[in-house]
Design an enzyme around this catalytic site. Structure first.
Site, PDB file in Angstrom:
ATOM      1  N   VAL A 163     -63.710 -20.217 -24.565  1.00 51.56           N
ATOM      2  CA  VAL A 163     -64.231 -19.732 -23.288  1.00 51.56           C
ATOM      3  C   VAL A 163     -63.340 -20.219 -22.147  1.00 51.56           C
ATOM      4  O   VAL A 163     -63.006 -21.402 -22.073  1.00 51.56           O
ATOM      5  CB  VAL A 163     -65.680 -20.214 -23.055  1.00 51.56           C
ATOM      6  CG1 VAL A 163     -66.243 -19.613 -21.780  1.00 51.56           C
ATOM      7  CG2 VAL A 163     -66.564 -19.850 -24.242  1.00 51.56           C
ATOM      8  N   THR A 203     -62.318 -15.291 -29.028  1.00 50.31           N
ATOM      9  CA  THR A 203     -61.942 -15.757 -27.693  1.00 50.31           C
ATOM     10  C   THR A 203     -62.606 -14.880 -26.647  1.00 50.31           C
ATOM     11  O   THR A 203     -63.174 -13.829 -26.947  1.00 50.31           O
ATOM     12  CB  THR A 203     -60.413 -15.740 -27.515  1.00 50.31           C
ATOM     13  OG1 THR A 203     -60.070 -16.428 -26.302  1.00 50.31           O
ATOM     14  CG2 THR A 203     -59.884 -14.312 -27.445  1.00 50.31           C
ATOM     15  N   VAL A 212     -63.049 -24.906 -25.085  1.00 52.96           N
ATOM     16  CA  VAL A 212     -62.864 -24.642 -23.656  1.00 52.96           C
ATOM     17  C   VAL A 212     -61.390 -24.458 -23.323  1.00 52.96           C
ATOM     18  O   VAL A 212     -60.567 -25.325 -23.614  1.00 52.96           O
ATOM     19  CB  VAL A 212     -63.458 -25.781 -22.800  1.00 52.96           C
ATOM     20  CG1 VAL A 212     -63.272 -25.458 -21.311  1.00 52.96           C
ATOM     21  CG2 VAL A 212     -64.933 -25.980 -23.118  1.00 52.96           C
ATOM     22  N   LYS A 213     -61.077 -23.318 -22.690  1.00 55.06           N
ATOM     23  CA  LYS A 213     -59.698 -23.022 -22.314  1.00 55.06           C
ATOM     24  C   LYS A 213     -59.325 -23.742 -21.010  1.00 55.06           C
ATOM     25  O   LYS A 213     -59.957 -23.524 -19.977  1.00 55.06           O
ATOM     26  CB  LYS A 213     -59.512 -21.523 -22.092  1.00 55.06           C
ATOM     27  CG  LYS A 213     -59.572 -20.662 -23.329  1.00 55.06           C
ATOM     28  CD  LYS A 213     -59.285 -19.221 -22.940  1.00 55.06           C
ATOM     29  CE  LYS A 213     -59.344 -18.282 -24.130  1.00 55.06           C
ATOM     30  NZ  LYS A 213     -59.072 -16.881 -23.730  1.00 55.06           N
ATOM     31  N   PHE A 214     -58.285 -24.571 -21.090  1.00 56.33           N
ATOM     32  CA  PHE A 214     -57.708 -25.213 -19.914  1.00 56.33           C
ATOM     33  C   PHE A 214     -56.333 -24.620 -19.652  1.00 56.33           C
ATOM     34  O   PHE A 214     -55.577 -24.376 -20.598  1.00 56.33           O
ATOM     35  CB  PHE A 214     -57.558 -26.719 -20.133  1.00 56.33           C
ATOM     36  CG  PHE A 214     -58.785 -27.531 -19.827  1.00 56.33           C
ATOM     37  CD1 PHE A 214     -58.894 -28.232 -18.636  1.00 56.33           C
ATOM     38  CD2 PHE A 214     -59.829 -27.599 -20.738  1.00 56.33           C
ATOM     39  CE1 PHE A 214     -60.013 -28.991 -18.350  1.00 56.33           C
ATOM     40  CE2 PHE A 214     -60.967 -28.346 -20.464  1.00 56.33           C
ATOM     41  CZ  PHE A 214     -61.054 -29.049 -19.266  1.00 56.33           C
TER      42      PHE A 214
END
Length: 326
Positions: free
Chosen positions: A135, A67, A164-166
């Protein structure tokens, strides 16, 4: 593999017979642990049928994912300054009108691409089940789903194994639904509560359903829902002290475990496509109380070392409810 694991069962049973051993005499099993659903399910059935549920098991693997966040980016910049500082100067020379923020995000993208390349062999070997780099999106866009999706599309183009981090906010959940529809693997973080986790799972489901209706492949989409169980415990302790709540001193340490178990059971019961990730663990008890499920674990090296050193017995505990009096 044979879905019920009969071949593996027969092979292990034959090995025991040749060694003149009984299943009860085996005190540890090193699993194959391929990381694919079919193989892992078959191995699980074979091992449980032969050895029961109480024999400790684990699978020896190297790094299976990573991460990033602003703190980690800063650590990488410091540790690998010989590589990255010249890149920063190159970017500044190539884009003299860019702000420091624009330069920072360009650097983050380059770091992400480099990190993803390290994990690429794992990603290919495990058919996309593992080997992803998570990310984080620009937190300044936390109210704007469209800008989040725009950046997610850009990140997704950096490498095939980007996650993808939301943010698990109303805007973030709207954005991750659209991103899922576009075939982007998301990591919804950070979740603290059951309603948040369920909202993420429902949004992922809607995105995948829209993608299926459009005739697009979803086999490479691996959505993750991160529950920060230790941080929930921390907040419960703050509330207890702030509001002068009478609570058993040890009860607060079970808040995150209780939420995670309930979320896990509902994800399984409802057939949600998202996989739950455990984050922010504060002690070994949180790991040992959540063993045996189809989930992602992020375990700090120090915690791993402590568990190995102290010889904790690891068994399936995810199905065991938290004591009602807690």
């Amino acid at each position: 593999p044979e879905p019920e694991g009969r071949g593996a069962y027969a092979a292990m049973n034959a090995a025991l017979e040749r060694a003149a051993l009984k299943p009860a005499e085996i005190d540890y099993i090193n699993l194959h642990g391929t990381g694919t659903r079919a193989n892992d399910a078959a191995e699980d059935k074979a091992v449980c049928s032969l050895f029961g549920l109480d024999t400790p098991c684990s699978s020896t693997k190297g790094a299976t994912g990573a991460t990033s966040n602003p703190t980690i980016v800063h650590e990488v910049l410091n540790k690998e300054s010989g590589h990255w500082v010249p890149r920063v100067h190159e970017l500044a020379a190539q884009h003299p009108t860019w702000s420091e923020v624009e330069l920072t995000w360009a650097l983050i993208e380059k770091m992400a691409a480099r990190g993803a390349a390290v994990l690429q062999p794992v990603f290919e070997r495990e058919a996309g089940r593992k080997g992803r780099l998570s990310v984080q999106l620009n937190p300044q866009n936390y109210r704007d789903p469209e800008r989040m999706v725009e950046q997610a599309v850009r990140f997704n183009e950096l490498a095939p194994n980007i996650l993808v981090k939301f943010p698990a906010t109303a805007a973030g959940i709207a954005g991750l639904e659209e991103a899922t529809y576009r075939g982007i693997s998301i990591n919804a973080t950070v979740n603290f509560t059951l309603p948040q986790a369920l909202a993420v799972a429902e949004a992922v489901g809607r995105g995948l359903e829209r993608r299926a209706r459009a005739g697009m492949d979803a086999s490479t989409v691996t959505p993750i829902c991160t529950l920060m169980i230790g941080r929930l415990d921390d907040w419960v302790k703050v509330l207890v002290e702030r509001d002068d709540i009478a609570l058993d001193p040890g009860a607060a340490n079970w808040a995150g475990i209780a939420v995670f178990k309930r979320a896990y059971w509902l994800f399984q019961e409802r057939g949600y496509e998202a996989t739950i990730l455990i984050g922010g663990m504060r002690g070994h008890y949180q790991l040992t109380e959540l063993m045996g499920g189809d989930m992602v674990l992020t375990v700090a090296p120090a915690m791993q070392a402590a568990i190995i050193e102290k010889g904790y017995t690891l068994r399936r505990t995810i199905d065991e409810p938290v004591a009602p009096d807690l």
